[in-house]
Design an enzyme around this catalytic site. Structure first.
Site, short mmCIF file in Angstrom:
data_model
loop_
_atom_site.label_atom_id
_atom_site.label_comp_id
_atom_site.label_asym_id
_atom_site.label_seq_id
_atom_site.Cartn_x
_atom_site.Cartn_y
_atom_site.Cartn_z
N HIS A 231 57.99 -58.18 -68.77
CA HIS A 231 57.43 -58.44 -70.10
C HIS A 231 57.78 -57.39 -71.14
O HIS A 231 57.52 -57.56 -72.32
CB HIS A 231 55.90 -58.55 -70.04
CG HIS A 231 55.23 -57.22 -69.91
ND1 HIS A 231 55.11 -56.57 -68.72
CD2 HIS A 231 54.67 -56.40 -70.83
CE1 HIS A 231 54.48 -55.42 -68.90
NE2 HIS A 231 54.21 -55.29 -70.17
C1 UD1 Z 1 51.50 -55.49 -74.93
C2 UD1 Z 1 51.71 -53.99 -75.07
C3 UD1 Z 1 52.42 -53.47 -73.83
C4 UD1 Z 1 51.68 -53.87 -72.56
C5 UD1 Z 1 51.44 -55.37 -72.56
C6 UD1 Z 1 50.56 -55.74 -71.38
C7 UD1 Z 1 52.04 -53.17 -77.36
C8 UD1 Z 1 53.02 -52.71 -78.36
N1 UD1 Z 1 52.53 -53.68 -76.24
O1 UD1 Z 1 52.79 -56.08 -74.88
O2 UD1 Z 1 52.48 -52.06 -73.89
O3 UD1 Z 1 52.44 -53.49 -71.46
O4 UD1 Z 1 50.77 -55.77 -73.76
O5 UD1 Z 1 50.69 -57.07 -71.04
O6 UD1 Z 1 50.85 -53.08 -77.58
N2 UD1 Z 1 51.35 -63.76 -76.51
C9 UD1 Z 1 50.78 -64.97 -76.24
N3 UD1 Z 1 49.49 -64.99 -75.79
C10 UD1 Z 1 48.76 -63.88 -75.62
C11 UD1 Z 1 49.34 -62.64 -75.92
C12 UD1 Z 1 50.64 -62.60 -76.37
O7 UD1 Z 1 51.43 -66.02 -76.37
O8 UD1 Z 1 47.59 -63.98 -75.20
C13 UD1 Z 1 52.77 -63.73 -76.96
C14 UD1 Z 1 52.93 -63.79 -78.47
O9 UD1 Z 1 54.08 -64.52 -78.75
C15 UD1 Z 1 53.15 -62.34 -78.84
C16 UD1 Z 1 53.91 -61.81 -77.64
O10 UD1 Z 1 53.36 -62.51 -76.53
O11 UD1 Z 1 53.86 -62.17 -80.03
C17 UD1 Z 1 53.77 -60.32 -77.43
O12 UD1 Z 1 52.39 -59.95 -77.34
P1 UD1 Z 1 51.95 -58.45 -77.75
O13 UD1 Z 1 50.52 -58.26 -77.45
O14 UD1 Z 1 52.41 -58.12 -79.12
O15 UD1 Z 1 52.82 -57.56 -76.79
P2 UD1 Z 1 52.98 -57.61 -75.22
O16 UD1 Z 1 54.41 -57.91 -74.93
O17 UD1 Z 1 51.93 -58.46 -74.62
N1 UDP Z 2 48.45 -58.73 -63.84
C1 UDP Z 2 47.69 -59.87 -63.56
N2 UDP Z 2 48.30 -61.10 -63.63
C2 UDP Z 2 49.63 -61.25 -63.92
C3 UDP Z 2 50.39 -60.08 -64.17
C4 UDP Z 2 49.77 -58.84 -64.14
O1 UDP Z 2 46.50 -59.77 -63.28
O2 UDP Z 2 50.12 -62.38 -63.96
C5 UDP Z 2 47.78 -57.42 -63.79
C6 UDP Z 2 48.42 -56.45 -62.83
O3 UDP Z 2 47.91 -56.61 -61.53
C7 UDP Z 2 48.08 -55.11 -63.45
C8 UDP Z 2 48.06 -55.41 -64.94
O4 UDP Z 2 47.92 -56.82 -65.06
O5 UDP Z 2 46.77 -54.70 -63.07
C9 UDP Z 2 49.35 -54.96 -65.54
O6 UDP Z 2 49.48 -55.48 -66.81
P1 UDP Z 2 50.88 -55.66 -67.54
O7 UDP Z 2 51.97 -55.69 -66.55
O8 UDP Z 2 50.72 -56.80 -68.46
O9 UDP Z 2 50.95 -54.37 -68.47
P2 UDP Z 2 51.40 -52.84 -68.26
O10 UDP Z 2 50.69 -52.29 -67.07
O11 UDP Z 2 52.89 -52.82 -68.13
O12 UDP Z 2 51.00 -52.20 -69.55
#
Ligand code: UD1
Ligand code: UDP
Length: 361
Positions: A206
């Site tokens: 992601h």
């Molecule tokens: C964010 C964090 C990242 C973290 C990740 C955990 C920042 C800059 N990034 O990244 O550090 O590792 O969360 O998962 O804060 N979207 C949906 N539904 C949702 C959420 C997001 O469709 O519920 C889609 C949207 O198109 C959105 C994109 O995902 O624009 C990115 O979401 P965003 O929260 O901006 O960043 P993450 O990639 O989730």
């Molecule tokens: N996780 C989850 N379901 C998923 C993917 C991840 O519950 O489908 C959990 C995972 O076990 C971990 C956390 O989400 O505890 C990690 O989140 P993510 O990878 O989104 O973010 P990061 O740790 O890179 O910020």
């Protein structure tokens, strides 16, 4: 003592579950949980509140997705209003997302003391949005809860005074210990997907640096498809990655070759992690969970903040530059074990954080 906790993204729900449980067990502590709404899909947010016993947020800011400036700016404005109304003794934030930075900045400007959990992690790659968020949050914080001695050293090197740093271990280890058995007993995900324990690879992707660079995403997906020729590959897909794959016309082939499933709840995720023969990921949290459950890991990144996992052999970094490099890394890391060391504390980080906040002078 009143604590305003600001969370908003999936990993923060899990981290907060480990700390809030202890915080709320103290009669003299009241916590106001603020959900920024950064993550909002049912399977990116609600499922964690339901499964982890986190109380419903007292405040929901409903900010949603957007560019960095827009999202962070809206959160900043909304968190400021909450802080002005609540007048807390502490603002508590986790990790390195835009929700983390907005919470810390809003509080620092109002002279509300800021506590940062997972302080001191560094990739030394300023192109990552997370690196900017964590550096700024650490420097706006009054107390920095570091998970490891490497994190403590990083903070010292940046001139942060020792009195502000507390090494507590990793809150995700608390969560893994607390929910590990529950997942083993309650999750039926292996039966649902018809997977044999120890006979599949679990993958997640992601991170912006991989999803926003199509050649990197191509290398990862093609590498995983190559592995899937030998054994099943399960890929719970972050909505960000699903969107990119769809737009790039890569989704169909990927879903024909792999188990492409929606994001799963935490208990199913733990079950999938524990029973995988290898985990391949670009997630910060998932790298550590692989180690917690004794599963070898390959990380699709150029560097990691969790360097001790690489040094002890639990994790292997592979820059996603070609599919065969990804495939080779996965196949050669499979079946290996790292050193038997306690890298992330005792599993009592939530207790240590609570005690430190209550005793802080
Ligand atoms: C964010 C964090 C990242 C973290 C990740 C955990 C920042 C800059 N990034 O990244 O550090 O590792 O969360 O998962 O804060 N979207 C949906 N539904 C949702 C959420 C997001 O469709 O519920 C889609 C949207 O198109 C959105 C994109 O995902 O624009 C990115 O979401 P965003 O929260 O901006 O960043 P993450 O990639 O989730
Ligand atoms: N996780 C989850 N379901 C998923 C993917 C991840 O519950 O489908 C959990 C995972 O076990 C971990 C956390 O989400 O505890 C990690 O989140 P993510 O990878 O989104 O973010 P990061 O740790 O890179 O910020």
């Amino acid at each position: 003592m009143k604590v305003v906790t600001v969370i908003g993204a999936r990993p923060q729900f899990i981290k907060a579950a480990a700390v809030s449980r202890v915080l709320r067990s103290e009669a003299r502590v009241s916590e106001v949980l603020v959900h920024t709404g950064q993550h909002y899909d049912e399977n990116m947010s609600t499922v964690f509140f339901d499964q982890l016993g986190i109380p419903a947020p007292e405040r929901h800011l409903n900010i949603g997705s957007g560019t960095h400036g827009l999202q962070t700016g809206r959160m900043l404005e909304a968190v400021e209003q909450v802080l002005l109304q609540e007048q807390p003794d502490w603002l508590l934030v986790y990790g390195d997302t835009n929700s983390t930075l907005a919470g810390a900045l809003a509080a620092a400007k109002l002279h509300v003391p800021v506590a940062h959990v997972e302080a001191g992690l560094r990739s030394f790659n300023r192109r990552m949005p997370e690196e900017i968020n964590r550096v700024l949050t650490d420097h706006a914080s009054d107390v920095l809860f570091a998970p490891t001695s490497v994190a403590v050293e990083n903070l010292r090197r940046e001139g942060i005074a020792d009195e502000r740093i507390v090494q507590v271990g990793d809150v995700m280890y608390d969560a893994a210990l607390y929910f590990g058995n529950k997942a083993e007993l309650e999750s039926r995900v292996l039966e649902t997907l018809d997977l044999r324990p120890g006979a599949y690879v679990l993958a997640t992707v992601h991170r912006a640096e991989n999803t926003d660079a199509l050649e990197r995403l191509h290398a990862i997906v093609d590498g995983l498809i190559a592995v899937a020729a030998d054994m099943p590959v399960v890929l719970p897909l972050h909505p960000r990655t699903r969107g990119v794959l769809e737009r790039a016309g890569m989704l169909e082939r990927a879903s024909q070759c792999m188990y492409l499933i929606p994001p799963v709840g935490y208990l199913d995720m733990i079950k999938l992690e524990k029973n995988a023969c290898l985990i391949a990921t670009d997630s910060g949290g998932v790298q550590k969970e692989a180690y917690f459950y004794g599963v070898p890991c390959v990380t699709f990144r150029d560097e990691t903040e969790w360097v001790e996992l690489v040094e002890t052999g639990w994790n292997r970094l592979v820059a996603p530059v070609s599919a065969h490099k990804i495939r080779d890394a996965i196949l050669s890391q499979r079946g290996t074990q790292g050193a038997d060391l306690q890298l992330y504390g005792e599993g009592d980080a939530g207790r240590r954080i609570t005690n430190a906040l209550m005793e802080w002078k």
